[in-house]
Design an enzyme around this catalytic site. Structure first.
Site, PDB file in Angstrom:
ATOM      1  N   GLU A 277       0.829  -1.215   0.000  1.00  0.00           N
ATOM      2  CA  GLU A 277       0.000   0.000   0.000  1.00  0.00           C
ATOM      3  C   GLU A 277       0.864   1.267   0.000  1.00  0.00           C
ATOM      4  O   GLU A 277       0.549   2.238  -0.685  1.00  0.00           O
ATOM      5  CB  GLU A 277      -0.946   0.017   1.208  1.00  0.00           C
ATOM      6  CG  GLU A 277      -1.969  -1.113   1.249  1.00  0.00           C
ATOM      7  CD  GLU A 277      -2.901  -1.105   0.045  1.00  0.00           C
ATOM      8  OE1 GLU A 277      -3.180  -0.023  -0.491  1.00  0.00           O
ATOM      9  OE2 GLU A 277      -3.324  -2.190  -0.372  1.00  0.00           O
ATOM     10  N   ASP A 358       3.882  -4.145  -5.753  1.00  0.00           N
ATOM     11  CA  ASP A 358       4.493  -5.401  -5.307  1.00  0.00           C
ATOM     12  C   ASP A 358       6.023  -5.281  -5.319  1.00  0.00           C
ATOM     13  O   ASP A 358       6.697  -5.727  -4.382  1.00  0.00           O
ATOM     14  CB  ASP A 358       4.076  -6.567  -6.229  1.00  0.00           C
ATOM     15  CG  ASP A 358       2.660  -7.057  -5.924  1.00  0.00           C
ATOM     16  OD1 ASP A 358       2.095  -6.637  -4.895  1.00  0.00           O
ATOM     17  OD2 ASP A 358       2.137  -7.865  -6.712  1.00  0.00           O
TER      18      ASP A 358
HETATM   19 ZN   LIG Z   1      -2.561  -2.754  -4.714  1.00  0.00          ZN
END
Ligand SMILES: [Zn+2]
Length: 410
Positions: A277, A358
């Site tokens: 996030e 990621d």
């Molecule tokens: Zn995401």
């Protein structure tokens, strides 16, 4: 342009979109029984995999029924003078253009919500219940509906009134003022959604002191991310499915973790989800999404300003006299293929951003806890591990699990 040409355009769009969606769902369903990629072998055991297949199939069949119902409903409305009937009721209640529009949309929105109520009831209390996801009580379900209606009436009604007032006052330039209003409202909602809207539906509390909070603070300090607000929300009030999200920006930014996420994941895995996030924030995805949605709104409103004074756009939906609110419905349908395309574009960017977030988590924290957390979350929501690529292209805002895991392991 004449009225019947617009009418046939509307029919073509509604039926075309139905066929496209049905074909996509069908293609996707052809992959339900595909073998699971070897990297994902440990997500489900045999029994859970069967359960996930049953869940996909149930949702697929249910989707066919609901989409046929929606199409039939709007076609029936178009062919049997439904919009004209509602328009007459609105006219009989008031001479004021704003009040007429409010009554018109009020009847259509609440009416269609009531007609769709059996479907959402079935989805929650039969399908989600059967697969063990549902935690919603019947009273929460109905109270939620009433709160949503109240919000729609206040917020939607408020914005609609302002837009028509702009239209009466500024003519075709109303779209510029409307754009400014919606932009301000979007920014406001982005900043204060968690403070103002979430508490209407959920309890949220600051994450309590302890080892998880320490780990999160250590990570945030390490990547130079000022994070004062980490909240836990009682998502378990409605469903066992877990989630985490980021909202606001500047001093108002905060991370919200579902209590279900905290129960399902190890602390390292939660920090990895949070790192993902933070990646969205650091890579400016939040700003990009906000800016793009504001620009797309402007584009749509500009097109609306070209169509709104065209009586055929109103008359095509079967009403007897042109009006702002009838033209809004006609325009809404005519615009939907464009929003379908912009939706596909936005999904394309969103999937790219997921990889970037990621990668951020991988580079600043670790890949493995994110891999295991994604697997757990997929397992706990019985998610589809073998989606059809065409379906992914159109509908997925996140890449399929297998692609994300391959990227994280690379
Ligand atoms: Zn995401």
């Amino acid at each position: 342009m004449d009225k019947s040409f617009v009418f046939y355009c509307i029919l073509f769009i509604l039926i075309g979109e139905f066929i496209l969606a049905t074909v996509m769902n069908y293609l996707n369903a052809q992959r339900f029984k595909d073998p699971i990629p070897s990297d994902l072998n440990d997500v489900y055991n045999a029994e859970e995999y069967h359960k996930s297949q049953a869940y996909k199939l149930t949702n697929y069949q249910f989707g066919i029924i609901t989409s046929i119902f929606s199409l039939a409903l709007i076609l029936a409305f178009l062919f049997f003078g439904g919009f004209a009937w509602v328009d007459k009721i609105a006219q009989s209640q008031s001479d004021n253009m704003i009040l007429q529009a409010l009554i018109f949309f009020g009847i259509i929105m609440i009416g269609s919500d009531i007609l769709n109520l059996p479907f959402s009831y079935y989805k929650t209390f039969v399908i989600e219940e059967k697969f063990g996801f549902n935690k919603t009580t019947k009273s929460t379900f109905y109270v939620d509906k009433l709160k949503q209606w109240a919000m729609t009436i206040i917020v939607g009604g408020g914005i609609l009134s302002m837009v028509i007032w702009f239209f009466q006052w500024a003519g075709s330039n109303f779209w510029l003022y409307t754009w400014a209003l919606i932009t301000l409202f979007t920014l406001f909602l982005n900043l204060f959604y968690s403070k103002l809207i979430v508490p209407l539906f959920n309890k949220q509390e600051p994450l309590e002191a302890g080892s998880l909070k320490e780990k999160i603070e250590n990570y945030a300090a390490q990547v130079g991310f000022e994070l004062q607000h980490v909240f836990v929300i009682n998502g378990s009030k409605r469903s066992t499915k877990a989630n985490a999200y980021f909202s606001g920006f500047g001093k108002e930014k905060r991370v919200t973790l579902y209590d279900t996420l905290i129960n399902d994941l190890e602390e390292e895995e939660i920090v990895a989800v949070l790192a993902h996030e933070v990646g969205h924030y650091k890579r400016k995805h939040i700003i990009f999404n906000l800016t793009t949605s504001i620009l797309l709104t402007g584009f749509m409103l500009f097109l609306l300003s070209l169509f709104i004074n065209n009586p055929e756009v109103s008359l095509a939906i079967g009403v007897e006299r042109p009006s702002f609110h009838a033209a809004l419905i006609g325009f809404g349908i005519l615009y939907s293929p464009i929003s379908e395309i912009t939706g596909i574009l936005m999904n394309h960017f969103s999937r790219k951003f997921e990889y970037q977030a990621d990668d951020f988590a991988k580079n600043t924290y670790a890949a493995m806890p994110l891999v295991t957390s994604l697997k757990k979350l997929s397992k706990n929501s019985l998610s589809n591990l073998t989606p059809h690529p065409a379906y992914v292209f159109m509908h997925y805002s996140h890449p399929p699990l297998i692609d994300r895991i391959r990227n994280l392991k690379a």
